[in-house]
Design an enzyme around this catalytic site. Structure first.
Site, PDB file in Angstrom:
ATOM      1  CE  LYS A  26      -1.728   1.675   4.152  1.00  0.00           C
ATOM      2  NZ  LYS A  26      -1.481   3.103   4.478  1.00  0.00           N
ATOM      3  CG  ASN A  27       2.181   2.929   3.564  1.00  0.00           C
ATOM      4  OD1 ASN A  27       1.024   3.020   3.348  1.00  0.00           O
ATOM      5  ND2 ASN A  27       2.770   2.564   4.511  1.00  0.00           N
ATOM      6  NE  ARG A  95      -0.011  12.348   6.349  1.00  0.00           N
ATOM      7  CZ  ARG A  95       0.525  13.332   6.930  1.00  0.00           C
ATOM      8  NH1 ARG A  95      -0.638  14.229   7.632  1.00  0.00           N
ATOM      9  NH2 ARG A  95       1.747  13.831   7.129  1.00  0.00           N
ATOM     10  CB  CYS A 119      -4.665   6.204  10.199  1.00  0.00           C
ATOM     11  SG  CYS A 119      -5.406   4.782   9.617  1.00  0.00           S
ATOM     12  NE  ARG A 124      -0.471  10.438   9.816  1.00  0.00           N
ATOM     13  CZ  ARG A 124      -0.840   9.373   9.002  1.00  0.00           C
ATOM     14  NH1 ARG A 124      -2.064   9.000   8.947  1.00  0.00           N
ATOM     15  NH2 ARG A 124      -0.102   8.807   8.321  1.00  0.00           N
ATOM     16  N   PRO A 125       1.112  16.881  10.966  1.00  0.00           N
ATOM     17  CG  PRO A 125       2.891  17.799  11.918  1.00  0.00           C
ATOM     18  CD  PRO A 125       2.075  16.759  12.152  1.00  0.00           C
ATOM     19  CB  ILE A 126       1.461  18.753   5.519  1.00  0.00           C
ATOM     20  CG1 ILE A 126       0.425  19.985   5.665  1.00  0.00           C
ATOM     21  CG2 ILE A 126       0.513  17.408   5.377  1.00  0.00           C
ATOM     22  CD1 ILE A 126      -0.304  20.066   4.497  1.00  0.00           C
ATOM     23  CG  ASP A 127       5.901  20.524  10.037  1.00  0.00           C
ATOM     24  OD1 ASP A 127       5.340  19.578   9.895  1.00  0.00           O
ATOM     25  OD2 ASP A 127       6.664  20.943  10.834  1.00  0.00           O
ATOM     26  CG  LEU A 128       8.804  17.944   8.276  1.00  0.00           C
ATOM     27  CD1 LEU A 128       8.941  16.218   8.826  1.00  0.00           C
ATOM     28  CD2 LEU A 128       9.860  18.594   8.846  1.00  0.00           C
ATOM     29  CG  ASP A 308       2.984   1.675   9.381  1.00  0.00           C
ATOM     30  OD1 ASP A 308       2.565   2.315  10.164  1.00  0.00           O
ATOM     31  OD2 ASP A 308       3.507   1.842   8.339  1.00  0.00           O
ATOM     32  NE  ARG A 400      -7.531   4.449   5.522  1.00  0.00           N
ATOM     33  CZ  ARG A 400      -7.069   5.276   6.153  1.00  0.00           C
ATOM     34  NH1 ARG A 400      -7.237   5.747   7.134  1.00  0.00           N
ATOM     35  NH2 ARG A 400      -6.017   5.761   5.598  1.00  0.00           N
TER      36      ARG A 400
HETATM   37  N1  EPU Z   1       5.500  14.935  10.474  1.00  0.00           N
HETATM   38  C1  EPU Z   1       5.771  16.247  10.927  1.00  0.00           C
HETATM   39  N2  EPU Z   1       5.603  16.923   9.735  1.00  0.00           N
HETATM   40  C2  EPU Z   1       5.379  16.613   8.506  1.00  0.00           C
HETATM   41  C3  EPU Z   1       5.325  15.267   8.205  1.00  0.00           C
HETATM   42  C4  EPU Z   1       5.314  14.246   9.274  1.00  0.00           C
HETATM   43  O1  EPU Z   1       5.833  16.536  11.848  1.00  0.00           O
HETATM   44  O2  EPU Z   1       5.080  17.392   7.433  1.00  0.00           O
HETATM   45  C5  EPU Z   1       5.689  13.830  11.714  1.00  0.00           C
HETATM   46  C6  EPU Z   1       4.178  12.989  11.648  1.00  0.00           C
HETATM   47  O3  EPU Z   1       3.209  13.571  12.384  1.00  0.00           O
HETATM   48  C7  EPU Z   1       4.947  11.744  12.535  1.00  0.00           C
HETATM   49  C8  EPU Z   1       6.611  11.638  11.843  1.00  0.00           C
HETATM   50  O4  EPU Z   1       6.750  12.847  11.291  1.00  0.00           O
HETATM   51  O5  EPU Z   1       4.977  11.880  13.802  1.00  0.00           O
HETATM   52  C9  EPU Z   1       6.381  10.621  10.826  1.00  0.00           C
HETATM   53  O6  EPU Z   1       5.492  10.774   9.607  1.00  0.00           O
HETATM   54  P1  EPU Z   1       5.945  10.190   8.126  1.00  0.00           P
HETATM   55  O7  EPU Z   1       5.818  11.589   7.477  1.00  0.00           O
HETATM   56  O8  EPU Z   1       7.221   9.663   8.117  1.00  0.00           O
HETATM   57  O9  EPU Z   1       4.645   9.479   7.768  1.00  0.00           O
HETATM   58  P2  EPU Z   1       3.717   9.457   6.710  1.00  0.00           P
HETATM   59  O10 EPU Z   1       4.382   9.813   5.271  1.00  0.00           O
HETATM   60  O11 EPU Z   1       2.458  10.231   6.723  1.00  0.00           O
HETATM   61  C10 EPU Z   1       3.981   7.282   6.135  1.00  0.00           C
HETATM   62  C11 EPU Z   1       2.969   5.814   5.976  1.00  0.00           C
HETATM   63  C12 EPU Z   1       2.549   5.361   7.261  1.00  0.00           C
HETATM   64  C13 EPU Z   1       3.679   5.182   8.112  1.00  0.00           C
HETATM   65  C14 EPU Z   1       4.651   6.270   8.391  1.00  0.00           C
HETATM   66  C15 EPU Z   1       5.844   6.057   9.100  1.00  0.00           C
HETATM   67  C16 EPU Z   1       2.336   6.291   3.784  1.00  0.00           C
HETATM   68  C17 EPU Z   1       1.035   6.298   2.812  1.00  0.00           C
HETATM   69  N3  EPU Z   1       1.990   6.108   5.109  1.00  0.00           N
HETATM   70  O12 EPU Z   1       3.249   7.778   6.722  1.00  0.00           O
HETATM   71  O13 EPU Z   1       1.663   4.485   7.130  1.00  0.00           O
HETATM   72  O14 EPU Z   1       3.268   5.063   9.697  1.00  0.00           O
HETATM   73  O15 EPU Z   1       5.187   6.567   6.976  1.00  0.00           O
HETATM   74  O16 EPU Z   1       6.494   5.013   8.736  1.00  0.00           O
HETATM   75  O17 EPU Z   1       3.294   5.700   3.405  1.00  0.00           O
HETATM   76  C18 EPU Z   1       0.014   2.767   7.480  1.00  0.00           C
HETATM   77  O18 EPU Z   1       0.380   2.220   6.672  1.00  0.00           O
HETATM   78  O19 EPU Z   1      -0.678   2.185   8.537  1.00  0.00           O
HETATM   79  C19 EPU Z   1       0.740   4.056   7.914  1.00  0.00           C
HETATM   80  C20 EPU Z   1       0.033   4.805   8.741  1.00  0.00           C
END
Ligand code: EPU
Length: 419
Positions: A26-27, A95, A119, A124-128, A308, A400
């Site tokens: 999925k990811n 997401r 989820c 889960r901010p998007i600041d990065l 995960d 999902r």
């Molecule tokens: N974060 C920030 N700011 C950002 C982005 C992330 O603070 O702009 C924080 C998040 O809040 C979190 C941490 O950084 O605390 C890690 O987030 P990351 O961005 O690495 O995760 P993601 O890209 O949102 C993907 C997977 C998730 C998996 C995480 C960590 C996808 C579609 N989703 O999420 O998968 O848990 O990486 O490995 O690739 C799942 O499959 O159940 C799932 C949640």
């Protein structure tokens, strides 16, 4: 596909035996589907899993004007995109809608997106994502809860991430594909899904290297060509089925799965008494009797123990022999399954990001709620072990990410049905 009212009914106690062809990740597939719109020629993605998140991504792509034909393989034709504003309601379902930001900016130099859903496991901010894009020259304004991005001034450059976010790494990689010169992304995520995205993009003619290390280099190219691409297998699905066997006892063979992407889980399960054998791209796991607890499960970015798989491991620890300390370091609110496990008789104490799980001899079936995707999977595993009946509500969360989950478990010998 599921409805909001679907439940799983499980009668616990059966061991698991048999073999499973592991689904596509999925990811890996979600950013790849988003990345397909970088190319104005048809793209074929092989073995796309039939899961709710993929269907939600299809809806968002169609809304942008992308033509999709999907059976097992998916033909994507993004030659005619007419819309650069992501539908707000559709974004709330997924997401991964955020993954379209990079490709839209790369190809059309503009995009309007909404804050993504997904989820409920933390803020889960998007600041990065946004800070990185600003470093590459994107102008960002907030209007009526929408984020308007103007990429006309984009330039290659160096982006240093404060945290190796998987999604931000993938988005920035895609956004910089066509920028003249070289872009470097530093302190990036090393997850196998990032490597797979790089391989997919390069198969269309991109020039990206370094994925799997802390630094990615993108040399801008002028255009892309058609490709056919088979994304990697789902390491979290493979891991979930390994933990299922560990908890119930039995022996299963997982086919077409890369054990290298699951080394942290294999090490933990082997250390507590599971027998795990690897033959080419097959993993065999055997579990007999009650396992010992894992002393410490500390979730980390790859190659550390994956967040995960934390919920599924908590279910296993709940019935293991001894005490396990779990520390969730990636998401700040990913313990909702603990409350549900306690309803089944688990002995768990929670303090912020730490859970202390004292293994009990038996769990008892109960009605429980799947609060998110992996929490739901963890509860299914607990139900497979528990005495009597367990009802899992809200299984659309599980749909999902897990394709045909209950039928796979049923074929392995579990007593589970969807009602
Ligand atoms: N974060 C920030 N700011 C950002 C982005 C992330 O603070 O702009 C924080 C998040 O809040 C979190 C941490 O950084 O605390 C890690 O987030 P990351 O961005 O690495 O995760 P993601 O890209 O949102 C993907 C997977 C998730 C998996 C995480 C960590 C996808 C579609 N989703 O999420 O998968 O848990 O990486 O490995 O690739 C799942 O499959 O159940 C799932 C949640």
């Amino acid at each position: 596909m599921s409805t909001f009212n679907d439940k799983f009914l499980i009668v616990g106690g059966n061991e698991l035996y048999g073999e499973v062809d592991v689904q596509t990740s999925k990811n890996a597939v979600l950013p790849i589907l988003a990345g397909s719109i970088l190319c104005d020629k048809p793209i074929v993605i092989k073995d796309v899993p039939n899961i709710l998140d993929v269907h939600n991504m299809f809806a968002i792509l169609r809304d942008l004007g992308v033509k999709l034909e999907c059976d097992k393989d998916c033909v994507i034709d993004a030659s005619d995109i007419t819309n650069f504003t992501l539908n707000q309601d559709l974004c709330k379902t997924l997401r991964s809608s955020i993954f379209l930001l990079g490709p839209l900016l790369a190809r059309f130099k503009r995009a309007v997106i909404s804050f993504p859903g997904g989820c409920d496991i933390g803020n889960r901010p998007i600041d990065l994502h946004l800070n990185g894009l600003q470093k590459l020259g994107v102008k960002i304004t907030n209007r009526h809860s929408q984020i308007c991005c103007d990429g006309r001034g984009m330039k290659s450059g160096i982006v240093q991430l404060d945290f190796p976010s998987v999604g931000a790494t993938e988005n920035l990689m895609m956004s910089a594909m066509f920028l003249k010169g070289t872009t470097k992304l530093i302190n990036v995520a090393k997850e196998p899904e990032v490597v797979d995205l790089q391989n997919f993009l390069n198969s269309m003619g991109a020039s990206i290297s370094g994925a799997g290390t802390a630094e990615i280099t993108i040399n801008g190219v002028n255009n892309l060509h058609s490709t056919q691409y088979a994304p990697i297998d789902d390491r979290i699905v493979a891991g979930t089925l390994m933990i299922a066997t560990a908890i119930t006892g039995g022996k299963i063979k997982l086919k077409h799965t890369n054990f290298k992407n699951n080394q942290s889980l294999i090490a933990k399960l082997s250390s507590v008494g599971c027998q795990i054998d690897i033959k080419r791209d097959n993993i065999y796991i055997t579990s007999k009797g009650r396992l010992n607890s894992v002393d410490l499960i500390d979730t980390q970015v790859y190659p550390g123990f994956p967040t995960d798989m934390q919920a599924q491991m908590m279910s296993l620890q709940a019935v293991s022999n001894g005490v396990s300390i779990i520390c969730e370091n990636v998401f700040e609110n990913r313990y909702k399954h603990a409350k549900e496990l306690i309803k089944m008789g688990a002995d768990i104490i929670l303090r912020d990001r730490v859970a202390v799980v004292k293994g009990v001899a038996e769990l008892n079936g109960a009605p429980v709620d799947a609060t998110d995707l992996r929490a739901g999977a963890g509860l299914v595993l607990a139900g497979l072990k528990a005495n009597g009946y367990t009802t899992i509500n809200n299984v659309y969360h599980i749909d999902r990410g897990y394709e045909n989950f209950e039928n796979i478990l049923k074929d392995l010998g579990a007593d589970i049905k969807r009602v």
